[in-house]
Design a protein around this motif. Structure first.
Motif, PDB file in Angstrom:
ATOM      1  N   GLU A 166      -0.002   0.544   4.214  1.00 49.04           N
ATOM      2  CA  GLU A 166      -0.915   1.677   4.033  1.00 49.04           C
ATOM      3  C   GLU A 166      -1.718   1.544   2.744  1.00 49.04           C
ATOM      4  O   GLU A 166      -2.934   1.771   2.725  1.00 49.04           O
ATOM      5  CB  GLU A 166      -0.123   2.985   4.019  1.00 49.04           C
ATOM      6  CG  GLU A 166      -1.016   4.224   3.962  1.00 49.04           C
ATOM      7  CD  GLU A 166      -0.217   5.522   4.052  1.00 49.04           C
ATOM      8  OE1 GLU A 166      -0.805   6.589   3.786  1.00 49.04           O
ATOM      9  OE2 GLU A 166       0.983   5.469   4.377  1.00 49.04           O
ATOM     10  N   ASP A 167      -1.058   1.175   1.660  1.00 48.60           N
ATOM     11  CA  ASP A 167      -1.763   0.976   0.388  1.00 48.60           C
ATOM     12  C   ASP A 167      -2.778  -0.151   0.492  1.00 48.60           C
ATOM     13  O   ASP A 167      -3.885  -0.070  -0.061  1.00 48.60           O
ATOM     14  CB  ASP A 167      -0.771   0.663  -0.729  1.00 48.60           C
ATOM     15  CG  ASP A 167       0.068   1.863  -1.130  1.00 48.60           C
ATOM     16  OD1 ASP A 167      -0.280   2.997  -0.705  1.00 48.60           O
ATOM     17  OD2 ASP A 167       1.065   1.671  -1.845  1.00 48.60           O
ATOM     18  N   LYS A 215      -5.933   0.958   2.268  1.00 47.44           N
ATOM     19  CA  LYS A 215      -6.801   1.760   1.402  1.00 47.44           C
ATOM     20  C   LYS A 215      -7.515   0.883   0.386  1.00 47.44           C
ATOM     21  O   LYS A 215      -8.684   1.087   0.066  1.00 47.44           O
ATOM     22  CB  LYS A 215      -5.973   2.824   0.673  1.00 47.44           C
ATOM     23  CG  LYS A 215      -5.414   3.905   1.581  1.00 47.44           C
ATOM     24  CD  LYS A 215      -4.541   4.873   0.789  1.00 47.44           C
ATOM     25  CE  LYS A 215      -3.968   5.956   1.688  1.00 47.44           C
ATOM     26  NZ  LYS A 215      -3.064   6.874   0.926  1.00 47.44           N
ATOM     27  N   GLU A 216      -6.790  -0.091  -0.131  1.00 42.61           N
ATOM     28  CA  GLU A 216      -7.334  -0.981  -1.153  1.00 42.61           C
ATOM     29  C   GLU A 216      -8.384  -1.928  -0.588  1.00 42.61           C
ATOM     30  O   GLU A 216      -9.398  -2.224  -1.251  1.00 42.61           O
ATOM     31  CB  GLU A 216      -6.191  -1.774  -1.777  1.00 42.61           C
ATOM     32  CG  GLU A 216      -6.594  -2.727  -2.873  1.00 42.61           C
ATOM     33  CD  GLU A 216      -5.388  -3.482  -3.413  1.00 42.61           C
ATOM     34  OE1 GLU A 216      -5.526  -4.681  -3.696  1.00 42.61           O
ATOM     35  OE2 GLU A 216      -4.317  -2.869  -3.561  1.00 42.61           O
ATOM     36  N   PRO A 276      -9.951  -2.104   3.122  1.00 42.88           N
ATOM     37  CA  PRO A 276     -10.051  -1.714   4.532  1.00 42.88           C
ATOM     38  C   PRO A 276     -10.484  -2.849   5.452  1.00 42.88           C
ATOM     39  O   PRO A 276     -10.053  -2.912   6.605  1.00 42.88           O
ATOM     40  CB  PRO A 276     -11.096  -0.590   4.511  1.00 42.88           C
ATOM     41  CG  PRO A 276     -11.088  -0.080   3.110  1.00 42.88           C
ATOM     42  CD  PRO A 276     -10.796  -1.263   2.258  1.00 42.88           C
TER      43      PRO A 276
END
Length: 399
Positions: free
Chosen positions: A264-265, A268-269, A271
Motif C-alpha cells: 500500500e505504501d 502511494k509512493e 502509483p
C-alpha cells in the motif's frame, strides 16, 4: 581418483540396459522430456549407457569414481516407492534399510545402500531414492554409489546429486528430497523484520536455518572439487543455484508478509511502478544489515545461510544478494544475482523496465545492478572500478 573401467559397469546393469551407442557429456541441467524429471548434476558428469526409451540411464563422473543409475518403473509394477526402490536394489545386488519421506506431497523412499562385491568385483556404498512421478504413472529410482573405500569422501557429492532431483514445477523452487528427509518440518517460529520503518511479523520453520546450512556445507564440499578445473565457473554457479533452490521455499512466507505490509505504501509512493518502490525498500533494508564474514577458511563456505540472513545474522554480499533474489522471485519480480572473483564481490540484479542505471544484459533483458553492502545506493549504481561486465558471472534460478 581412479575412474572405473568400463568393464566394471556392464554386469550389474545387464538387466537394465540396451547399450546406447553414443556417449556424451553435459554441463547443465539434465531433463527427460519422456518422463518429466530433471537432475542438476555436478559438472563433468556424463551419460555412459542408456536404453532407447530412456527408462534406464547410467551416469559416470570424470573426477570421482561415482556412478549414478536411473531406472523408471511402470507404476502398475508396485504399490509404492518403497517397493520400487527395493526392486531396484535387488536388481543391483544391493541391500539397504529403506525409510520413507514425505516430499512434494508424495510418499518417497530413501536408503543408504551397499552393493555386494560379487556384483562389480568390489564392494560399493552409496544412497538410493524412489519418487512417484506425477502424471507419468511411474516410479523414478535413482541410485548413486562409489567403491567402499572411497564412499565416505564421495558421500556429499552423492547426496548433492540425489538432492537435485526435480519432478514437477514446484520442486524447482523448494528443498530437495534428501534435505526434506534429513530435516522434516519442526514447527513454526515467529520472527519480526523491520523494513522501511515498519515491523513485519512473519514465520520460519524452526529448522530452516540448520537445513539450509546443511545444503551450504554440502554444496561447498562439491564446489571445491572443481576450483582447478576449466568448469570452475559453472560449478560456482551451481553452488549458488542449489542453495537458492533450497532457500526459495523457506522465504516464500516472508515475501508474502512483506508484500502485504509494504504494498500500500509503495502504491502511494509510486502509483505507476509500485514494484520498483518495493524492490528499492528491500535493497535499502539489506544495506543496513550487520556486515560479517562467515569464514576466512578455504575449508568452509564464506556464506551465511539464507534464513539466518533473513533473521538479521551477520552477513556478506553474496548472502544478501541471494536473499533479495529469492524474495524478489517470490514476489514475482525477475531477478538474478552476480558474482565476481576479480572483485571478490556479489550483487543482486533485477529487471525493472524503464528504470535507468547500470545494467547487465542477459537473454535479451537488462538487469539493474543492486549493491547490498554500501548504504544509500539505489538500483543501477555501481562502483567505477567494478563496471567491467566481463568480470561478472550471472547466477539464475531455474525457469
Amino acid at each position: 581418483m581412479k575412474k572405473f573401467r568400463k568393464t566394471f559397469i556392464r554386469p550389474i546393469f545387464a538387466a537394465f540396459f540396451l547399450i546406447f551407442p553414443s556417449f556424451y557429456s553435459f554441463s547443465e541441467l539434465v531433463s527427460s522430456s519422456v518422463y518429466g524429471y530433471s537432475i542438476d548434476f555436478p559438472e563433468m558428469s556424463e551419460i555412459s549407457d542408456m536404453t532407447e526409451d530412456e527408462s534406464s540411464i547410467l551416469f559416470t563422473h570424470k573426477l570421482l569414481p561415482v556412478q549414478t543409475a536411473i531406472k523408471v518403473w511402470p507404476q502398475e509394477n508396485f504399490q509404492n516407492s518403497t517397493q520400487a526402490l527395493y526392486k531396484t536394489l535387488e536388481k543391483l545386488s544391493a541391500t539397504g534399510e529403506i525409510s520413507t519421506a514425505k516430499w512434494r506431497n508424495r510418499e518417497c523412499a530413501v536408503s543408504q545402500i551397499t552393493i555386494s562385491e560379487k556384483a562389480l568385483g568390489t564392494k560399493m556404498r552409496g544412497w538410493g531414492t524412489s519418487i512417484p512421478l506425477p502424471d507419468k504413472k511411474s516410479f523414478l529410482t535413482v541410485i548413486s554409489f562409489a567403491p567402499e573405500d572411497k564412499a565416505y569422501n564421495c558421500e556429499q557429492f552423492i547426496l548433492s546429486i540425489l538432492d537435485s532431483i526435480m519432478v514437477d514445477r514446484g520442486s524447482f523452487k523448494e528443498s530437495g528430497l534428501i534435505t526434506a528427509f534429513a530435516f522434516p518440518k519442526a514447527g513454526q517460529k515467529n520472527i519480526t523484520l523491520t523494513i522501511a520503518g515498519k515491523k513485519i511479523n512473519t514465520v520460519l520453520d524452526k529448522d530452516d536455518s540448520e537445513a539450509n546450512q546443511f545444503v551450504v556445507d554440502r554444496e561447498f564440499s562439491v564446489f571445491k572439487l572443481f576450483v582447478n578445473q576449466n568448469c570452475w565457473k559453472e560449478a560456482w554457479q551451481r553452488f549458488y543455484r542449489i542453495i537458492a533452490k533450497d532457500g526459495m521455499g523457506r522465504t516464500k512466507r516472508a515475501a508474502f508478509d512483506i508484500s502485504n505490509a509494504l504494498t500500500e505504501d509503495c502504491q502511494k509512493e509510486s502509483p505507476d511502478f509500485p514494484e520498483a518502490a518495493l524492490a528499492q525498500k528491500l535493497l535499502t533494508w539489506t544495506q543496513n544489515f550487520n556486515y560479517e564474514r562467515k569464514s576466512s577458511s578455504s575449508d568452509r563456505a564464506d556464506f551465511t545461510n539464507i534464513p539466518a540472513t533473513l533473521e538479521g545474522a551477520g552477513s556478506d554480499c553474496d548472502s544478501r544478494s541471494m536473499l533479495l533474489m529469492l524474495l524478489y522471485k517470490n514476489l514475482g519480480l525477475d531477478s538474478i544475482m552476480f558474482i565476481s572473483t576479480q572483485y571478490s564481490h556479489a550483487m543482486v540484479g533485477i529487471n525493472l523496465p524503464g528504470k535507468q542505471g547500470q545494467t547487465y544484459s542477459l537473454d535479451g533483458k537488462e538487469y539493474l545492478f543492486g549493491e547490498t553492502t554500501a548504504k544509500n545506493l539505489t538500483f543501477g549504481m555501481i562502483a567505477k572500478d567494478m563496471q567491467d561486465r566481463k568480470n561478472w558471472i550471472p547466477v539464475e534460478l531455474y525457469e
